[in-house]
Design a protein around this motif. Structure first.
Motif, PDB file in Angstrom:
ATOM      1  N   ASP A  98       0.832  -1.204   0.000  1.00  0.00           N
ATOM      2  CA  ASP A  98       0.000   0.000   0.000  1.00  0.00           C
ATOM      3  C   ASP A  98       0.871   1.260   0.000  1.00  0.00           C
ATOM      4  O   ASP A  98       2.074   1.203   0.271  1.00  0.00           O
ATOM      5  CB  ASP A  98      -0.943  -0.006   1.212  1.00  0.00           C
ATOM      6  N   ASP A 100       1.794   5.458   0.912  1.00  0.00           N
ATOM      7  CA  ASP A 100       1.758   6.510   1.928  1.00  0.00           C
ATOM      8  C   ASP A 100       0.761   7.563   1.423  1.00  0.00           C
ATOM      9  O   ASP A 100       0.893   8.047   0.300  1.00  0.00           O
ATOM     10  CB  ASP A 100       3.172   7.100   2.058  1.00  0.00           C
ATOM     11  N   PRO A 101      -0.261   7.921   2.236  1.00  0.00           N
ATOM     12  CA  PRO A 101      -1.309   8.813   1.729  1.00  0.00           C
ATOM     13  C   PRO A 101      -0.828  10.249   1.468  1.00  0.00           C
ATOM     14  O   PRO A 101      -1.536  11.025   0.830  1.00  0.00           O
ATOM     15  CB  PRO A 101      -2.361   8.794   2.843  1.00  0.00           C
ATOM     16  N   ARG A 102       0.357  10.588   1.963  1.00  0.00           N
ATOM     17  CA  ARG A 102       0.857  11.955   1.717  1.00  0.00           C
ATOM     18  C   ARG A 102       1.705  12.037   0.455  1.00  0.00           C
ATOM     19  O   ARG A 102       1.556  12.941  -0.353  1.00  0.00           O
ATOM     20  CB  ARG A 102       1.706  12.431   2.910  1.00  0.00           C
ATOM     21  N   SER A 107       4.525   2.768   0.870  1.00  0.00           N
ATOM     22  CA  SER A 107       4.662   3.023   2.304  1.00  0.00           C
ATOM     23  C   SER A 107       5.780   2.144   2.868  1.00  0.00           C
ATOM     24  O   SER A 107       5.711   0.913   2.792  1.00  0.00           O
ATOM     25  CB  SER A 107       3.345   2.699   3.016  1.00  0.00           C
ATOM     26  N   ARG A 302      -5.508  16.067  -4.246  1.00  0.00           N
ATOM     27  CA  ARG A 302      -6.574  15.195  -3.737  1.00  0.00           C
ATOM     28  C   ARG A 302      -7.722  16.068  -3.307  1.00  0.00           C
ATOM     29  O   ARG A 302      -7.537  17.091  -2.651  1.00  0.00           O
ATOM     30  CB  ARG A 302      -6.076  14.366  -2.547  1.00  0.00           C
ATOM     31  N   GLN A 354      -5.300   2.500   1.280  1.00  0.00           N
ATOM     32  CA  GLN A 354      -4.789   3.852   0.983  1.00  0.00           C
ATOM     33  C   GLN A 354      -4.765   4.099  -0.523  1.00  0.00           C
ATOM     34  O   GLN A 354      -5.081   5.198  -0.987  1.00  0.00           O
ATOM     35  CB  GLN A 354      -3.379   4.037   1.568  1.00  0.00           C
ATOM     36  N   ALA A 357      -8.414   4.662  -1.639  1.00  0.00           N
ATOM     37  CA  ALA A 357      -8.919   5.989  -1.270  1.00  0.00           C
ATOM     38  C   ALA A 357      -8.287   7.057  -2.164  1.00  0.00           C
ATOM     39  O   ALA A 357      -8.971   7.958  -2.670  1.00  0.00           O
ATOM     40  CB  ALA A 357      -8.607   6.281   0.204  1.00  0.00           C
ATOM     41  N   TYR A 358      -6.993   6.926  -2.372  1.00  0.00           N
ATOM     42  CA  TYR A 358      -6.278   7.859  -3.253  1.00  0.00           C
ATOM     43  C   TYR A 358      -6.933   7.876  -4.642  1.00  0.00           C
ATOM     44  O   TYR A 358      -7.161   8.948  -5.217  1.00  0.00           O
ATOM     45  CB  TYR A 358      -4.813   7.437  -3.343  1.00  0.00           C
TER      46      TYR A 358
END
Ligand SMILES: *Cc1c(COP(=O)(O)O)cnc(C)c1O
Length: 388
Positions: A98, A100-102, A107, A302, A354, A357-358
């Motif tokens: 998965d 990293d959402p930033r 990740s 985003r 993640q 969602a991204y």
């Protein structure tokens, strides 16, 4: 239509390519080695192998590292399919980590956790391919530490990232990887039309990739198994491909290299303008990690999340106004080809929350070196209207 990305071809580029057309060599002449030396010198790496695409570079990189049937290759789901396909060409299995959402990069925490359980299960990967999403380097030092601890090899898919830096060194230095790959497709930072390069500091890997890009044929007596029959003699010592770059492409690339830093600087200036113009809109602008200087291949925002705007509606709204937004990327593990493999391998559509969602919130705004301030104002204006 303002596209999301496009090439810049100058008169100097055209002159360089035209000169090759009038020369003795359209392929296998002096331009390819000159282009390779230019990229290697820029990145501070020992060896550069130019090929006809980044996809080919990934393929020969995997083969050179010995990837084969029964082996595992891990990568991120937020990438172009080619990053995973190279494993399948070698008969290896693919699994994903998965994001990293930033940063939208792989990740490192998720990678560590998955490695720990894979070590117990005896299913460790042979190769991990981190992708420098949008041009911003992954935290390569952290990934390299895991590589040493768990014994896997690292290929950096830096298709987005030529001209970027990591910890004050150029992306492509291979300081924390075995091989790094760049793409020169027209939407990327510099172009050779189609084209790519594989970089390494390892002479053996370089020699192996050189062999594989050209049919597995050698003209070096040292590598030969038999005594040369005569001056015409060459030997096929492995099964290779024709993945060579042409002289036309290399001349274009060499000419483009002169403007690489200027291109990346302009991309940064445009990114800062976007940051400023979008500051009071309900969007998340690109996060800058302190260890990286991005090449800014993409400017991904985003939107949405709980109660936020509808990304799909925004996409249609902007496209109807001639703004060529795009989505990078459809998570690879949800592509039908990989979803089918996932049934056997053990991942499924919801395995990487993640990334999922991204995918519902991300949108790439137009960004390229020749995008004018006026065109960019138009993009930001349309975005403001849509989100008002
Ligand atoms: C563009 C791209 C590739 C493939 O590059 P080609 O040169 O078109 O083969 C691979 N990986 C990523 C992340 C890319 O963006």
């Amino acid at each position: 239509m303002i596209p999301y990305g496009r090439q810049d071809v100058t008169q100097a580029d055209i002159d360089a390519v035209t000169a090759v057309l009038r020369s003795d060599f359209l392929t296998q002449g002096p331009q390819v080695p000159r282009f390779e030396a230019s990229v290697a010198g820029y990145c501070g790496v020992r060896h550069a192998l130019a090929v006809n695409s980044a996809t080919s570079a990934l393929h020969i990189a995997c083969l050179a590292l010995g990837l084969g049937t029964g082996d595992w290759l891990w990568t991120t789901p937020i990438t172009f399919v080619a990053t995973a396909n190279c494993a399948r060409y070698c008969g290896a299995e693919v699994d994903f980590i998965d994001i990293d959402p930033r940063t939208f990069n792989i990740s490192v925490d998720a990678l560590r956790l998955k490695l720990e359980s894979a070590a117990v299960a005896g299913r460790l990967p042979k190769i991990v391919i981190p992708v420098h999403m949008a041009g911003q380097s992954c935290d390569m030092r952290a990934i390299y530490k895991l590589a040493q601890r768990f014994g896997f090899r690292v290929i950096e898919d830096a298709s987005h990232a030529i001209g970027g830096r990591y910890l004050d060194e150029p992306v492509g230095s291979c300081r924390y990887s075995d091989i790094t790959v760049f793409s020169f497709h027209p939407v990327k930072i510099i172009t050779t039309a189609e084209g790519g390069v594989a970089l390494t500091n390892d002479a053996k890997l370089a020699q192996r990739m050189a062999l594989l890009r050209s049919h597995g044929i050698t003209r070096d007596p040292v590598e030969m198994k038999q005594i040369p029959d005569g001056g015409w003699y060459y030997e096929q010592i492995d099964l290779g491909f024709n993945y060579r770059m042409t002289e036309l492409q290399a001349a274009l690339g060499l000419s483009q290299m002169e403007r690489l830093d200027k291109y990346v600087a302009r991309r940064h200036a445009l990114a800062r303008r976007y940051d400023y113009m979008l500051a009071n809109l309900p969007v998340q602008v690109p996060y800058r990690a302190d260890y990286a200087y991005s090449a800014f291949h993409l400017y991904v925002i985003r939107i949405g999340g709980a109660g936020g705007a509808d990304r799909n509606k925004l996409f249609d709204f902007l496209r109807h106004r001639g703004i060529g937004v795009n989505i990078h990327y459809i998570p690879v593990h949800t592509q039908p080809y990989y979803a089918k493999l996932g049934e056997r391998v053990g991942y499924h559509t919801a395995s990487f929350p993640q990334a999922s969602a991204y995918y519902t919130e991300a949108i790439s705004l137009p960004l390229y070196a020749t995008l004018s301030d006026k065109e960019q104002d138009e993009v930001a204006g349309a975005l403001r209207k849509a989100l008002a």
